[in-house]
Design an enzyme around this catalytic site. Structure first.
Site, PDB file in Angstrom:
ATOM      1  N   ASP A 254       0.859  -1.193   0.000  1.00  0.00           N
ATOM      2  CA  ASP A 254       0.000   0.000   0.000  1.00  0.00           C
ATOM      3  C   ASP A 254       0.895   1.243   0.000  1.00  0.00           C
ATOM      4  O   ASP A 254       1.901   1.301   0.702  1.00  0.00           O
ATOM      5  CB  ASP A 254      -0.915  -0.005   1.234  1.00  0.00           C
ATOM      6  N   ILE A 255       0.498   2.233  -0.773  1.00  0.00           N
ATOM      7  CA  ILE A 255       1.307   3.442  -0.921  1.00  0.00           C
ATOM      8  C   ILE A 255       1.284   4.304   0.351  1.00  0.00           C
ATOM      9  O   ILE A 255       2.193   5.109   0.559  1.00  0.00           O
ATOM     10  CB  ILE A 255       0.823   4.261  -2.150  1.00  0.00           C
TER      11      ILE A 255
ATOM     12  N   GLY B   2     -15.719   3.047   3.676  1.00  0.00           N
ATOM     13  CA  GLY B   2     -14.393   3.654   3.592  1.00  0.00           C
ATOM     14  C   GLY B   2     -13.649   3.338   2.312  1.00  0.00           C
ATOM     15  O   GLY B   2     -12.432   3.513   2.229  1.00  0.00           O
ATOM     16  N   GLN B   3     -14.365   2.870   1.277  1.00  0.00           N
ATOM     17  CA  GLN B   3     -13.695   2.540   0.016  1.00  0.00           C
ATOM     18  C   GLN B   3     -13.362   3.815  -0.750  1.00  0.00           C
ATOM     19  O   GLN B   3     -14.207   4.697  -0.916  1.00  0.00           O
ATOM     20  CB  GLN B   3     -14.605   1.636  -0.838  1.00  0.00           C
TER      21      GLN B   3
ATOM     22  N   HIS C 159     -10.282  -4.751  -3.375  1.00  0.00           N
ATOM     23  CA  HIS C 159      -8.959  -5.066  -2.837  1.00  0.00           C
ATOM     24  C   HIS C 159      -9.095  -5.524  -1.402  1.00  0.00           C
ATOM     25  O   HIS C 159      -9.948  -5.043  -0.659  1.00  0.00           O
ATOM     26  CB  HIS C 159      -8.038  -3.851  -2.923  1.00  0.00           C
TER      27      HIS C 159
ATOM     28  N   HIS D  85      -7.211  -5.496   2.042  1.00  0.00           N
ATOM     29  CA  HIS D  85      -6.113  -4.926   2.835  1.00  0.00           C
ATOM     30  C   HIS D  85      -5.571  -6.009   3.765  1.00  0.00           C
ATOM     31  O   HIS D  85      -6.353  -6.747   4.382  1.00  0.00           O
ATOM     32  CB  HIS D  85      -6.625  -3.800   3.747  1.00  0.00           C
TER      33      HIS D  85
HETATM   34  P1  5GP Z   1      -9.725   1.808   0.237  1.00  0.00           P
HETATM   35  O1  5GP Z   1      -9.727   3.148   0.914  1.00  0.00           O
HETATM   36  O2  5GP Z   1     -10.392   1.890  -1.110  1.00  0.00           O
HETATM   37  O3  5GP Z   1     -10.206   0.680   1.067  1.00  0.00           O
HETATM   38  O4  5GP Z   1      -8.187   1.479  -0.001  1.00  0.00           O
HETATM   39  C1  5GP Z   1      -7.454   2.009  -1.059  1.00  0.00           C
HETATM   40  C2  5GP Z   1      -6.003   1.849  -0.692  1.00  0.00           C
HETATM   41  O5  5GP Z   1      -5.236   2.040  -1.862  1.00  0.00           O
HETATM   42  C3  5GP Z   1      -5.515   2.852   0.350  1.00  0.00           C
HETATM   43  O6  5GP Z   1      -4.985   2.172   1.472  1.00  0.00           O
HETATM   44  C4  5GP Z   1      -4.465   3.658  -0.410  1.00  0.00           C
HETATM   45  O7  5GP Z   1      -3.361   4.015   0.401  1.00  0.00           O
HETATM   46  C5  5GP Z   1      -4.056   2.716  -1.521  1.00  0.00           C
HETATM   47  N1  5GP Z   1      -3.605   3.382  -2.715  1.00  0.00           N
HETATM   48  C6  5GP Z   1      -4.196   4.457  -3.314  1.00  0.00           C
HETATM   49  N2  5GP Z   1      -3.510   4.796  -4.427  1.00  0.00           N
HETATM   50  C7  5GP Z   1      -2.479   3.909  -4.526  1.00  0.00           C
HETATM   51  C8  5GP Z   1      -1.422   3.759  -5.483  1.00  0.00           C
HETATM   52  O8  5GP Z   1      -1.281   4.493  -6.460  1.00  0.00           O
HETATM   53  N3  5GP Z   1      -0.548   2.743  -5.253  1.00  0.00           N
HETATM   54  C9  5GP Z   1      -0.664   1.903  -4.176  1.00  0.00           C
HETATM   55  N4  5GP Z   1       0.272   0.949  -4.053  1.00  0.00           N
HETATM   56  N5  5GP Z   1      -1.650   2.028  -3.280  1.00  0.00           N
HETATM   57  C10 5GP Z   1      -2.544   3.014  -3.444  1.00  0.00           C
END
Ligand code: 5GP
Ligand code: ZN
Length: 113
Positions: free
Chosen positions: A29-30, A92-93, A99, A101
């Site tokens: 994760d970034i 929280g998506q 994906h 986590h």
């Molecule tokens: P969500 O909030 O949708 O559950 O999780 C999205 C996740 O994707 C977040 O933890 C965010 O840090 C990660 N993320 C967003 N953009 C990027 C990216 O460009 N590269 C990577 N490796 N992770 C990303």
């Protein structure tokens, strides 16, 4: 399709890839929320958990298997880790390509925020 994770799958944006096969890919994760924080995704685009069907069972069944495999490789499996899939706004998506986590390396709290 204008999807961040589809671009990542295609190699159009860089990622630290931890595992991949024909169906799934795991990458760091970034913006890690724990000492270990990686994501496991299907390579095929599915927007949210609301969009899955029985046809996706085999594909999605691979996600926790890869999660556990990479967790073991990263040395967090024995102590324990958290697996989360966020769905839509209230969940929280923020990236609309499903994906999983995987977070570890610290004690998780419950209930989550
Ligand atoms: P969500 O909030 O949708 O559950 O999780 C999205 C996740 O994707 C977040 O933890 C965010 O840090 C990660 N993320 C967003 N953009 C990027 C990216 O460009 N590269 C990577 N490796 N992770 C990303
Ligand atoms: Zn996508």
């Amino acid at each position: 399709m204008d999807c961040l994770f589809c671009k990542l799958v295609q190699g159009d944006i860089p990622a630290t890839i931890l595992y991949q096969d024909d169906d799934v890919i795991a990458f760091e994760d970034i913006a890690p929320q724990a000492p270990t924080h990686f994501l496991v995704i299907p390579k095929r685009h599915i927007s949210t958990l609301n969009d899955v069907s029985d046809d996706d069972a085999a594909l999605l069944g691979k996600l926790p298997i890869v999660a556990a495999r990479v967790a073991k490789e990263k040395g967090i499996a024995e102590d324990g880790f958290r697996v989360t899939m966020n769905c839509n706004e209230m969940g929280g998506q923020t990236v609309y390509h499903i994906h999983m986590h995987v977070l570890g390396g610290r004690a998780m709290t419950w209930p989550p925020g």
